[in-house]
Design an enzyme around this catalytic site. Structure first.
Site, PDB file in Angstrom:
ATOM      1  N   ALA A  76       0.723  -1.503   0.141  1.00  0.00           N
ATOM      2  CA  ALA A  76      -0.080  -0.060  -0.079  1.00  0.00           C
ATOM      3  C   ALA A  76       0.801   1.303  -0.072  1.00  0.00           C
ATOM      4  CB  ALA A  76      -0.844   0.128   1.209  1.00  0.00           C
ATOM      5  N   THR A  77       2.104   1.129   0.675  1.00  0.00           N
ATOM      6  CA  THR A  77       2.835   2.446   0.427  1.00  0.00           C
ATOM      7  C   THR A  77       3.202   2.650  -0.747  1.00  0.00           C
ATOM      8  OG1 THR A  77       3.694   1.798   2.884  1.00  0.00           O
ATOM      9  CG2 THR A  77       5.074   3.275   1.397  1.00  0.00           C
ATOM     10  N   GLN A 190      -7.162  -0.733   5.296  1.00  0.00           N
ATOM     11  CA  GLN A 190      -7.832  -1.451   6.366  1.00  0.00           C
ATOM     12  C   GLN A 190      -9.099  -1.804   5.917  1.00  0.00           C
ATOM     13  OE1 GLN A 190      -6.440  -2.283   9.073  1.00  0.00           O
ATOM     14  NE2 GLN A 190      -4.753  -1.384   9.055  1.00  0.00           N
ATOM     15  N   SER A 210      -3.056  -3.394   0.229  1.00  0.00           N
ATOM     16  CA  SER A 210      -1.894  -4.491   0.708  1.00  0.00           C
ATOM     17  C   SER A 210      -2.309  -5.854   1.031  1.00  0.00           C
ATOM     18  CB  SER A 210      -1.502  -3.909   1.816  1.00  0.00           C
ATOM     19  OG  SER A 210      -0.238  -4.541   2.108  1.00  0.00           O
ATOM     20  N   THR A 251      10.140  -6.866 -13.044  1.00  0.00           N
ATOM     21  CA  THR A 251       9.555  -8.313 -13.002  1.00  0.00           C
ATOM     22  C   THR A 251       8.779  -8.301 -11.872  1.00  0.00           C
ATOM     23  OG1 THR A 251      11.507  -8.868 -13.831  1.00  0.00           O
ATOM     24  CG2 THR A 251      10.107 -10.565 -13.070  1.00  0.00           C
ATOM     25  N   CYS A 337       6.596   5.752  22.345  1.00  0.00           N
ATOM     26  CA  CYS A 337       7.911   5.481  23.195  1.00  0.00           C
ATOM     27  C   CYS A 337       8.812   4.762  22.616  1.00  0.00           C
ATOM     28  CB  CYS A 337       7.550   5.002  24.450  1.00  0.00           C
ATOM     29  SG  CYS A 337       6.666   3.510  24.555  1.00  0.00           S
TER      30      CYS A 337
HETATM   31  C1  LIG Z   1      -0.524  -0.928   6.728  1.00  0.00           C
HETATM   32  C2  LIG Z   1      -1.064   0.367   6.027  1.00  0.00           C
HETATM   33  C3  LIG Z   1      -0.689   0.946   4.884  1.00  0.00           C
HETATM   34  C4  LIG Z   1       1.008   0.366   4.638  1.00  0.00           C
HETATM   35  O1  LIG Z   1       0.867  -0.668   3.752  1.00  0.00           O
HETATM   36  P1  LIG Z   1       2.250  -1.550   3.185  1.00  0.00           P
HETATM   37  O2  LIG Z   1       1.713  -2.507   2.364  1.00  0.00           O
HETATM   38  O3  LIG Z   1       2.734  -2.158   4.567  1.00  0.00           O
HETATM   39  O4  LIG Z   1       3.280  -0.529   2.830  1.00  0.00           O
HETATM   40  C5  LIG Z   1      -0.873   1.997   4.451  1.00  0.00           C
HETATM   41  N1  LIG Z   1      -2.101   2.613   4.845  1.00  0.00           N
HETATM   42  C6  LIG Z   1      -2.868   1.942   5.804  1.00  0.00           C
HETATM   43  C7  LIG Z   1      -4.074   2.590   6.451  1.00  0.00           C
HETATM   44  C8  LIG Z   1      -2.272   0.940   6.344  1.00  0.00           C
HETATM   45  O5  LIG Z   1      -3.173   0.324   7.357  1.00  0.00           O
END
Ligand SMILES: *Cc1c(COP(=O)(O)O)cnc(C)c1O
Length: 413
Positions: A76-77, A190, A210, A251, A337
């Site tokens: 997702a990033t 999510q 993701s 790839t 923390c």
């Molecule tokens: C976990 C998460 C991401 C990041 O996803 P990755 O696949 O780990 O890069 C982005 N947005 C939300 C809302 C997430 O919960």
């Protein structure tokens, strides 16, 4: 399902274990079926290509999309970066170096993988509005409408929040964006796979998801890119082999993609049953905790939220002390923390939760294999820990004696 049977895993919003059915589907693609799907002139390539095609269909079906609209990424990033920067660079109103290259709307409670690309674009000459949600955490279409400008090119708002589970008004925001001719991206990491998703009904143009949040493998994800009404284009971020219709060179991660596809297929079949069970577990957690402890609050909207996440702040305890006391429960804290900063969760602060309560909050997120017994054990443990910590708290004593702590004048030292 866990290598630490003594630790209870209640952090499914951070990551989920891979479903054994997903692993099984992936295995042949590490060994015998190892071809590069880009190899167009032999059997090995064709087999891999067929596997990727199947996964593309499985992902598309989960989202109500066409398989041509699915781009595989590393997660997702990357999907968020490609969607936000890729759209901004392509739909900009003025070229780099101009005073205002275009206006973008997002919110202060987005994941960092949305916030940081937006902040980068801001540095590069785009104007960004960061919406501030009310205390319930829900971003409404009304708020987006009020922020829209003549030069708005992109809106990026998450479908559901990863810390508090609140659900934004995505279909209403989608309709608004389409009415105004603005590209609409949603980080559905999510949401997708947990709740019914239809990119047509919600009028979403770009959607990130993701694998590892939905019982698939880590390091693989997808970006939905609308192909009609309107046909959305993006500027690729990496140059190379031109895979994925030129949007994402490199790839393909065939094993990961096969796993993501299988995870989507399973999610589609099981989400309804899972959600009903998760809501019961979540409500049980909240009921137990709020009935046995005073001075605690559940953060975010009471009903507009995901089935599997609860976020609770405990007054009169210190966040670090609480985490130490519940070491055999794997969950997230509003207190950062572990990082270099002493700042508590920016999401909770964004809802107006005070620093103290933000530090002493827990996010508990249940999953497919979480049992009622695990939840019972964890909540009992939390209640006991909070009670014990409060016994040592002079502030809690004062509170019990009816002293209004907000009116106390503290001596500075
Ligand atoms: C976990 C998460 C991401 C990041 O996803 P990755 O696949 O780990 O890069 C982005 N947005 C939300 C809302 C997430 O919960």
């Amino acid at each position: 399902m866990t290598s630490h049977p003594e630790t209870i895993y209640l952090d499914h919003a951070a990551t989920t274990p891979c479903d054994p059915r997903v692993v099984e589907a992936m295995l042949p693609y590490f060994t015998t079926m190892f071809g590069n799907p880009g190899s167009r002139n032999h059997r090995f390539g064709w087999d891999s290509e067929a596997a990727v095609d199947k996964a593309r269909e499985q992902v598309a079906r989960l989202l109500g999309a066409d398989e041509k609209e699915i781009i595989f990424t590393s997660g997702a990033t990357e999907s968020n970066n490609l969607a936000i920067k890729g759209a901004a660079y392509l739909y900009e109103k003025a070229p780099a170096g101009s005073m205002n290259r275009g206006h973008i709307i997002t919110s202060i409670i987005e994941h960092k993988a949305v916030l940081d690309p937006c902040k980068r674009l801001q540095k590069e000459g785009f104007e960004v509005t960061f919406l501030e949600p009310p205390q319930d955490g829900v971003i409404t279409a009304e708020m987006v409408k009020a922020a829209m400008r003549e030069d708005t090119i992109l809106v990026s708002l998450m479908w559901a929040n990863n810390e508090i589970g609140t659900i934004n008004e995505i279909p209403e925001i989608g309709a608004l964006c389409h009415e105004r001719g603005v590209i609409f991206h949603t980080d559905a990491t999510q949401w997708a796979g947990k709740m019914p998703t239809d990119v047509e009904k919600a009028q979403v143009d770009l959607l990130s998801m993701s694998g590892h949040k939905i019982y698939g493998p880590k390091g693989v994800g997808a970006l939905y890119v609308r192909r009609r009404k309107p046909r959305v284009r993006l500027q690729a971020l990496a140059d190379g082999g031109g895979q994925e219709r030129g949007f994402r060179s490199g790839t393909l991660n065939v094993t990961g993609i096969v796993g993501l596809g299988k995870a989507c297929e399973i999610a589609m079949a099981e989400m309804e049953k899972d959600a009903a069970r998760l809501i019961q577990l979540r409500d049980r957690v909240e009921k137990t905790i709020t009935s046995q402890l005073d001075s605690c609050q559940v953060n975010g909207h009471a009903t507009k939220r995901l089935p599997h996440i609860t976020n609770i702040s405990f007054g009169f305890v210190e966040g670090e002390g609480l985490m130490m006391a519940i070491k055999d429960i794997a969950c997230s804290s509003g207190s950062a923390c572990t990082s270099a900063s002493l700042e508590p969760s920016y999401v909770l602060k964004g809802l107006g939760v005070g620093d103290e309560l933000a530090h002493s909050s827990l996010r508990l997120s249940m999953g497919k294999w979480t049992t009622p017994e695990q939840v019972e054990y964890a909540t009992a443990k939390i209640v006991e820990a909070v009670k014990r910590l409060r016994e040592m708290s002079p502030l809690y004593d004062m509170h019990k004696e009816g002293i209004d702590l907000s009116k106390v004048e503290w001596a500075h030292h």
